[in-house]
Design a protein around this motif. Structure first.
Motif, PDB file in Angstrom:
ATOM      1  N   VAL A 131     -35.873  -9.544 -19.302  1.00 27.39           N
ATOM      2  CA  VAL A 131     -35.830  -9.985 -17.897  1.00 27.39           C
ATOM      3  C   VAL A 131     -34.445 -10.612 -17.953  1.00 27.39           C
ATOM      4  O   VAL A 131     -33.657 -10.292 -16.952  1.00 27.39           O
ATOM      5  N   VAL A 132     -33.836 -11.417 -18.798  1.00 30.56           N
ATOM      6  CA  VAL A 132     -32.762 -11.818 -18.789  1.00 30.56           C
ATOM      7  C   VAL A 132     -31.442 -10.899 -18.602  1.00 30.56           C
ATOM      8  O   VAL A 132     -30.428 -11.107 -18.122  1.00 30.56           O
ATOM      9  N   GLY A 139     -27.706  -6.272 -13.527  1.00 35.28           N
ATOM     10  CA  GLY A 139     -27.532  -6.588 -12.208  1.00 35.28           C
ATOM     11  C   GLY A 139     -28.519  -6.486 -11.208  1.00 35.28           C
ATOM     12  O   GLY A 139     -28.387  -6.306 -10.028  1.00 35.28           O
ATOM     13  N   TYR A 140     -29.836  -6.139 -11.867  1.00 36.79           N
ATOM     14  CA  TYR A 140     -31.154  -6.130 -11.139  1.00 36.79           C
ATOM     15  C   TYR A 140     -31.534  -7.156 -10.530  1.00 36.79           C
ATOM     16  O   TYR A 140     -31.480  -8.366 -11.106  1.00 36.79           O
ATOM     17  N   ASP A 141     -32.300  -7.449  -9.374  1.00 37.79           N
ATOM     18  CA  ASP A 141     -32.865  -8.286  -8.617  1.00 37.79           C
ATOM     19  C   ASP A 141     -34.313  -8.459  -9.260  1.00 37.79           C
ATOM     20  O   ASP A 141     -34.618  -7.532  -9.783  1.00 37.79           O
ATOM     21  N   HIS A 142     -34.903  -9.662  -8.698  1.00 37.01           N
ATOM     22  CA  HIS A 142     -36.428  -9.845  -9.179  1.00 37.01           C
ATOM     23  C   HIS A 142     -37.445  -8.599  -8.973  1.00 37.01           C
ATOM     24  O   HIS A 142     -38.178  -8.252  -9.446  1.00 37.01           O
ATOM     25  N   ILE A 145     -36.684  -5.592 -11.226  1.00 34.73           N
ATOM     26  CA  ILE A 145     -37.230  -5.862 -12.662  1.00 34.73           C
ATOM     27  C   ILE A 145     -38.625  -6.020 -12.593  1.00 34.73           C
ATOM     28  O   ILE A 145     -39.359  -5.308 -13.513  1.00 34.73           O
ATOM     29  N   SER A 146     -39.342  -6.423 -11.550  1.00 36.94           N
ATOM     30  CA  SER A 146     -40.706  -6.571 -11.625  1.00 36.94           C
ATOM     31  C   SER A 146     -41.324  -5.197 -11.424  1.00 36.94           C
ATOM     32  O   SER A 146     -42.370  -4.703 -12.392  1.00 36.94           O
ATOM     33  N   GLY A 163     -36.549 -18.124 -19.700  1.00 36.97           N
ATOM     34  CA  GLY A 163     -35.499 -17.545 -20.731  1.00 36.97           C
ATOM     35  C   GLY A 163     -34.101 -17.916 -20.260  1.00 36.97           C
ATOM     36  O   GLY A 163     -33.565 -18.293 -21.410  1.00 36.97           O
ATOM     37  N   LYS A 164     -33.715 -18.546 -19.254  1.00 34.99           N
ATOM     38  CA  LYS A 164     -32.606 -19.255 -18.983  1.00 34.99           C
ATOM     39  C   LYS A 164     -32.628 -20.629 -19.628  1.00 34.99           C
ATOM     40  O   LYS A 164     -31.597 -20.960 -20.320  1.00 34.99           O
ATOM     41  N   GLY A 165     -33.726 -21.516 -19.417  1.00 36.09           N
ATOM     42  CA  GLY A 165     -33.752 -22.473 -20.242  1.00 36.09           C
ATOM     43  C   GLY A 165     -33.707 -22.593 -21.590  1.00 36.09           C
ATOM     44  O   GLY A 165     -33.092 -23.281 -22.486  1.00 36.09           O
ATOM     45  N   TYR A 166     -34.347 -21.428 -22.245  1.00 34.57           N
ATOM     46  CA  TYR A 166     -34.416 -21.204 -23.748  1.00 34.57           C
ATOM     47  C   TYR A 166     -32.919 -20.840 -24.058  1.00 34.57           C
ATOM     48  O   TYR A 166     -32.463 -21.134 -25.204  1.00 34.57           O
TER      49      TYR A 166
END
Length: 180
Positions: A131-132, A139-142, A145-146, A163-166
Motif C-alpha cells: 500500500v505504501v 502515485g495511486y490513490d486510495h 489501490i483498494s 504503514g506510514k507510522g511504522y
C-alpha cells in the motif's frame, strides 16, 4: 494516435504491433517490477508473464486509461502474486502497537535520502509495504489501490496510515530522524 493504432493491431493479434508495444513499455515496466521483486531474473519473469497476460486480455483494454497505466496495474499484480508465491512463512505483525495517525504529513528530515526511505519500506510488513509503495512510488490513490489489492478503501487508508507510522518508526530507530 500511435498508441491507439498499435493497441488495435494487438487486438487483431498482430505480432509487429505487440513487439512495438513491448519495446515501448518494457524498460519502464522492468524498473517497476524490480522495485517489487528485487531480483533481475525474477523481474524478467514477472515482466514476461505480465506482457503475455496483457496480450491475452488486450480485448479488455477499453482505453479509459493509457495503455501504460493499464499495463502497470497488471505488472504490479503479477509482482504481488510472485512475492506471495515465494513467501514460505508469514510473520503476523501485531497491529495494536501501531497507532493510526490521521495526518497527511510525509515529511522527514533533510538528511534522509530516498534510498534510505526505500530501504526502510522494504522492511515494512507485506500488508503495509504494498500500500505504501503504491501510494508513494506509483502515485495511486486510495480507490485505485483498494481495487488492485481487493481491499475496501477504509482498509487501504488504515494500512497506509499504519504503514506510514511504522515507516517513521523504522527511520527513527535507524537514527535517520523522521519528524512527527
Amino acid at each position: 494516435m500511435f498508441q491507439i493504432d498499435v493497441v488495435e493491431q494487438c487486438k487483431n493479434n498482430n505480432r509487429k504491433g505487440q513487439l512495438k508495444l513491448y519495446r515501448q513499455y518494457c524498460d519502464g515496466m522492468f524498473c517497476l517490477a524490480m522495485r517489487y521483486v528485487k531480483n533481475t531474473d525474477d523481474a524478467e519473469d514477472v515482466l514476461q508473464e505480465s506482457f503475455l497476460k496483457a496480450f491475452q486480455r488486450i480485448e479488455q483494454y477499453e482505453g479509459n486509461v493509457t495503455f501504460g497505466a493499464w499495463l502497470k496495474r497488471i505488472v504490479i499484480n503479477k509482482c504481488i502474486d510472485f512475492l506471495k508465491s515465494k513467501k514460505h512463512e508469514t510473520i503476523e505483525f501485531e497491529e495494536r502497537h501501531l497507532p493510526v495517525t490521521e495526518d497527511e504529513d510525509w515529511s522527514v528530515d533533510d538528511g534522509v535520502t530516498v534510498k534510505e526511505i526505500k530501504a526502510a519500506m522494504q522492511e515494512l510488513p507485506e500488508k503495509y509495504k504494498y500500500v505504501v509503495m503504491m501510494y508513494l512510488l506509483e502515485g495511486y490513490d486510495h480507490g485505485e489501490i483498494s481495487q488492485i489489492l481487493s481491499l475496501t478503501e477504509t482498509t487501504c487508508r488504515t494500512r497506509l496510515l499504519r504503514g506510514k507510522g511504522y515507516l517513521k518508526q523504522l527511520l527513527k530507530e535507524k537514527n535517520y530522524g523522521a519528524r512527527y
